[in-house]
Design a protein around this motif. Structure first.
Motif, short mmCIF file in Angstrom:
data_model
loop_
_atom_site.label_atom_id
_atom_site.label_comp_id
_atom_site.label_asym_id
_atom_site.label_seq_id
_atom_site.Cartn_x
_atom_site.Cartn_y
_atom_site.Cartn_z
N ASP A 198 0.89 -1.15 0.00
CA ASP A 198 0.00 0.00 0.00
C ASP A 198 0.94 1.21 0.00
N GLU A 199 0.53 2.32 0.53
CA GLU A 199 1.43 3.46 0.62
C GLU A 199 2.72 3.06 1.34
N VAL A 200 3.87 3.40 0.77
CA VAL A 200 5.14 3.09 1.39
C VAL A 200 5.37 4.08 2.54
N THR A 201 5.55 3.55 3.74
CA THR A 201 5.64 4.40 4.93
C THR A 201 7.06 4.59 5.43
N CYS A 202 7.95 3.62 5.19
CA CYS A 202 9.31 3.75 5.70
C CYS A 202 10.27 2.91 4.87
N LEU A 203 11.51 3.33 4.88
CA LEU A 203 12.54 2.66 4.10
C LEU A 203 13.86 2.82 4.82
N ARG A 204 14.63 1.75 4.87
CA ARG A 204 15.92 1.79 5.56
C ARG A 204 16.98 1.09 4.73
N CYS A 205 18.04 1.82 4.38
CA CYS A 205 19.13 1.24 3.61
C CYS A 205 20.21 0.71 4.55
N HIS A 206 20.79 -0.42 4.17
CA HIS A 206 21.87 -1.00 4.96
C HIS A 206 23.12 -0.13 4.85
N ASN A 207 23.91 -0.08 5.93
CA ASN A 207 25.09 0.78 5.94
C ASN A 207 26.26 0.21 5.16
N GLY A 208 26.27 -1.11 4.92
CA GLY A 208 27.41 -1.71 4.26
C GLY A 208 27.12 -2.39 2.95
N ASP B 25 14.93 -1.26 10.79
CA ASP B 25 16.37 -1.10 10.98
C ASP B 25 17.07 -2.44 10.85
N PHE B 26 18.35 -2.37 10.47
CA PHE B 26 19.21 -3.54 10.44
C PHE B 26 19.93 -3.62 11.77
N VAL B 27 19.94 -4.81 12.37
CA VAL B 27 20.54 -4.98 13.69
C VAL B 27 22.01 -5.36 13.58
N ASP B 28 22.39 -6.07 12.52
CA ASP B 28 23.78 -6.50 12.38
C ASP B 28 24.31 -6.13 11.00
N GLU B 29 25.62 -6.27 10.83
CA GLU B 29 26.25 -5.89 9.57
C GLU B 29 25.97 -6.87 8.44
N GLY B 30 25.60 -8.08 8.78
CA GLY B 30 25.40 -9.10 7.76
C GLY B 30 23.99 -9.23 7.24
#
Length: 247
Positions: A180-190, A228-233
């Motif tokens: 539906d409407e996109v509410t949030c987006l999170r890009c990985h840091n690595g 959110d991403f919790v770990d680097e992998g």
């Protein structure tokens, strides 16, 4: 590196300030002035009053009355946009992406105060962010689409869409990509992967390089508001929604 500070408003204005430096303040807990018959509580407050806390490393300590930010050397007021929903700094440069309700993503050069390009979407731009290497700009929209842009060529590289067609990637069909409407987006840091959440509670893990859906996370019974991403992998992620559940 903290040289520039950006703020945006519903009136479509964007302010970019070049900061001369930061100064740490000394927090203190003052008596609220209300009567309190609990002597222990008064004693606790008294022990904390005017107590100095160490400043962040590398920053000088000031008095509590000092301003936490030194005066800015340059302030640019940038206009022409519709109501602004989000902004995101490029991870390796002075470029700022700004999304508005008309569906446009504006790319600004903070040093010059100039608009470099405009990426037009088909619906209001609700959220967005840069890939970890800065090569891709990902935008989420009110119609449920997610577009992966090349900021250099101003071209759409990948489209994550609810539409069913011959050109739809197999991974979108396999994981039942439906937003539906996109509410949030999170890009990985690595890695060049990102999480995207929607008003209908769906959450997907996607690859910005290939345009594939890598997985579908457990859905929420309401709008997804935090990712959110919790770990680097990329093995552990966290999601939160209006249903009061955090996973």
């Amino acid at each position: 590196d903290g040289e520039y500070l950006a703020s945006a408003a519903m009136d479509g204005t964007l302010q970019i300030r070049q900061m001369t430096g930061l100064v740490a303040c000394t927090p203190s807990l003052e008596d609220d002035g209300e009567n309190d018959d609990n002597d222990d509580a008064k004693q606790d407050r008294g022990s904390l009053k005017n107590k100095a806390f160490p400043p962040p490393q590398g920053l000088p300590l000031s008095s509590p009355s000092s301003s936490s930010l030194s005066p800015s050397t340059t302030t640019r007021m940038l206009t022409g946009m519709a109501e602004i929903n989000w902004l995101s700094w490029h991870p390796k440069g002075y470029f700022l992406a700004v999304g508005d309700i008309d569906g446009n993503i504006w790319l600004w050069d903070a040093r010059k105060g100039e608009c470099v390009s405009i990426l037009p979407g088909s619906a209001g731009s609700t959220t967005g962010g840069w890939s970890s290497d800065g090569r891709f700009l990902i935008g989420g929209y009110a119609n449920g689409e997610v577009l992966v842009w090349s900021p250099r060529s101003v071209q759409i590289l990948h489209r994550f869409s609810n539409a069913v067609g011959a050109g739809k990637r197999p991974s979108l069909l396999h994981f039942g990509f439906a937003m539906d409407e996109v509410t949030c987006l999170r890009c990985h840091n690595g890695e060049n992967v990102f999480l995207v959440g929607s008003k209908n509670g769906n959450v997907f893990l996607c690859n910005a390089n290939t345009g594939d859906v890598l997985g579908r996370m457990p859905s929420h019974n309401g709008s997804v508001e935090l990712l959110d991403f919790v770990d680097e992998g990329c093995n552990v992620v966290a999601t939160g929604g209006t249903d009061g559940i955090a996973r």
